[in-house]
Design a protein around this motif. Sequence first.
Motif, mmCIF file in Angstrom:
data_model
loop_
_atom_site.group_PDB
_atom_site.id
_atom_site.type_symbol
_atom_site.label_atom_id
_atom_site.label_comp_id
_atom_site.label_asym_id
_atom_site.label_seq_id
_atom_site.Cartn_x
_atom_site.Cartn_y
_atom_site.Cartn_z
ATOM 1 N N SER A 3 0.820 -1.203 0.000
ATOM 2 C CA SER A 3 0.000 0.000 0.000
ATOM 3 C C SER A 3 0.857 1.257 0.000
ATOM 4 O O SER A 3 0.457 2.273 -0.543
ATOM 5 C CB SER A 3 -0.982 -0.008 1.169
ATOM 6 O OG SER A 3 -0.438 0.627 2.280
ATOM 7 N N SER A 4 2.066 1.201 0.565
ATOM 8 C CA SER A 4 2.883 2.424 0.507
ATOM 9 C C SER A 4 3.334 2.698 -0.925
ATOM 10 O O SER A 4 3.413 3.851 -1.335
ATOM 11 C CB SER A 4 4.059 2.354 1.482
ATOM 12 O OG SER A 4 5.051 1.516 0.980
ATOM 13 N N ILE A 43 2.110 6.194 -5.875
ATOM 14 C CA ILE A 43 1.490 6.371 -7.202
ATOM 15 C C ILE A 43 0.258 7.264 -7.103
ATOM 16 O O ILE A 43 0.053 8.171 -7.907
ATOM 17 C CB ILE A 43 1.129 4.987 -7.795
ATOM 18 C CG1 ILE A 43 2.429 4.229 -8.095
ATOM 19 C CG2 ILE A 43 0.263 5.127 -9.049
ATOM 20 C CD1 ILE A 43 2.246 2.742 -8.302
ATOM 21 N N PHE A 44 -0.521 7.017 -6.040
ATOM 22 C CA PHE A 44 -1.738 7.818 -5.815
ATOM 23 C C PHE A 44 -1.399 9.308 -5.674
ATOM 24 O O PHE A 44 -1.979 10.159 -6.342
ATOM 25 C CB PHE A 44 -2.442 7.284 -4.562
ATOM 26 C CG PHE A 44 -3.491 8.205 -4.004
ATOM 27 C CD1 PHE A 44 -4.700 8.413 -4.684
ATOM 28 C CD2 PHE A 44 -3.286 8.863 -2.785
ATOM 29 C CE1 PHE A 44 -5.658 9.265 -4.154
ATOM 30 C CE2 PHE A 44 -4.255 9.714 -2.267
ATOM 31 C CZ PHE A 44 -5.448 9.912 -2.952
ATOM 32 N N TYR A 45 -0.394 9.621 -4.818
ATOM 33 C CA TYR A 45 -0.033 11.030 -4.613
ATOM 34 C C TYR A 45 0.487 11.666 -5.898
ATOM 35 O O TYR A 45 0.214 12.828 -6.180
ATOM 36 C CB TYR A 45 0.999 11.172 -3.482
ATOM 37 C CG TYR A 45 0.369 11.108 -2.094
ATOM 38 C CD1 TYR A 45 -0.393 12.172 -1.615
ATOM 39 C CD2 TYR A 45 0.539 9.992 -1.270
ATOM 40 C CE1 TYR A 45 -0.978 12.127 -0.359
ATOM 41 C CE2 TYR A 45 -0.043 9.935 -0.012
ATOM 42 C CZ TYR A 45 -0.807 11.005 0.446
ATOM 43 O OH TYR A 45 -1.383 10.959 1.674
ATOM 44 N N GLU A 46 1.238 10.887 -6.701
ATOM 45 C CA GLU A 46 1.746 11.432 -7.965
ATOM 46 C C GLU A 46 0.601 11.732 -8.936
ATOM 47 O O GLU A 46 0.606 12.763 -9.608
ATOM 48 C CB GLU A 46 2.731 10.453 -8.617
ATOM 49 C CG GLU A 46 4.115 10.541 -7.989
ATOM 50 C CD GLU A 46 5.008 9.353 -8.372
ATOM 51 O OE1 GLU A 46 6.009 9.171 -7.668
ATOM 52 O OE2 GLU A 46 4.667 8.624 -9.350
ATOM 53 N N GLY A 73 -5.320 17.800 -4.531
ATOM 54 C CA GLY A 73 -4.443 17.749 -3.367
ATOM 55 C C GLY A 73 -5.172 17.201 -2.163
ATOM 56 O O GLY A 73 -6.395 17.370 -2.043
ATOM 57 N N PRO A 74 -4.436 16.524 -1.267
ATOM 58 C CA PRO A 74 -5.056 15.963 -0.068
ATOM 59 C C PRO A 74 -5.207 17.020 1.033
ATOM 60 O O PRO A 74 -4.211 17.565 1.500
ATOM 61 C CB PRO A 74 -4.063 14.879 0.351
ATOM 62 C CG PRO A 74 -2.739 15.332 -0.197
ATOM 63 C CD PRO A 74 -2.995 16.232 -1.352
#
Length: 351
Positions: free
Chosen positions: A9-10, A15-18, A26-27
């Motif tokens: 998951s890390s 990949i998710f953040y990119e 943005g989160p």
Amino acid sequence: MAEHASAESSAQRRIFYESLVQQQLGPLWEIYANTLTSTPTPRDVAYRWQWKDLRPLLYEAARLVGPEEAERRVLMLLNPGLPALSAITQTLYAGMQIILPGEVARSHRHSPNALRFVVEGTGAFTAVNGERTIMHPGDFVTTPTWVWHDHGNEADSPVVWLDGLDMPFVTAVSAMFYQKYSEPQQPLTRPVGDSLARYGRGFRPAFESKEPSYSPIISYPYAAARSALETIADTETGSPYDGVLMQYLNPLTGGSVLPTMDAFLQWISPGRVLKAHRHTGATIYLGVQGHGVIEIDGQPYPWEPHDVIVVPSWSLHRHQNTGQEPAILFSFSDLPIIKAFSLYREESISE
Ligand code: 1HN
């Protein structure tokens, strides 16, 4: 092990953040704590500009830079906390302007509101909407949003004043407009003293029904304001935080002199140490007469005439007269903006 903590998951997270970045997303959870601060955290900082340092540079500017090149010959007071902005606070701009005998600062208009407080020299004029006002030390002059204005000096000495504008605010809300007048100077259509005669004598033209969002008075002369302060201070101690603090008004509404800025003249009697308080809204102080100290968040800022001190929003500040004479301060702030959106808060610290 829960899925969100696994190595797989890390990698998925990276990949998710990119992909968020690529999609202009943005989160919120990453900025949440830094944004929703429990109390204001202004980027502008407390600062003092001393007249003894500023004055020689202003006269040097007058020697080196002509009015044609400069349009307005102004040294901006730049807040060290706002390096990317031409600003003294996040909403306000301030500068020191000098005009030499024979010079004209050509006519223009803009959506930002402007105010002036004359520092030294006599006899320059500001023309606003067809009316000239002659400037003397301590006069407070308004140039509201979108009115034609130009300055000139037909006297025999340089004239210096502090300019205050709501320009950073106007830029932030993307409402900047600017136009040059077709001629260097606008035509004069009303006599000197017209706006004061109409609106500054406790009566108003009964044949007009206007209620503008700004004061129709273009100049509030110092002689009258100072003598009023002296009379009032004879029997009145005023606010425990500000002493005899008088607000320049729009006489047609009883409200702020300009839609975005309030302006004040303040008298602190000799020997007086006022109480500390803090409030939302940033304030710019200009020493007028006497000597004092503004303590800002525990740090003392001594002032003399024509020194400028900026007090950021929510900074704890306390005034003191450290001289033998009355201490007189001019100030302006963004309080009308703060109050228009119900953001005003004030707090005093009990000792
Ligand atoms: C302005 O129009 C004046 O009219 C002074 O004297 C300073 C700073 C920024 C934008 C316009 C003036 C100014 C300004």
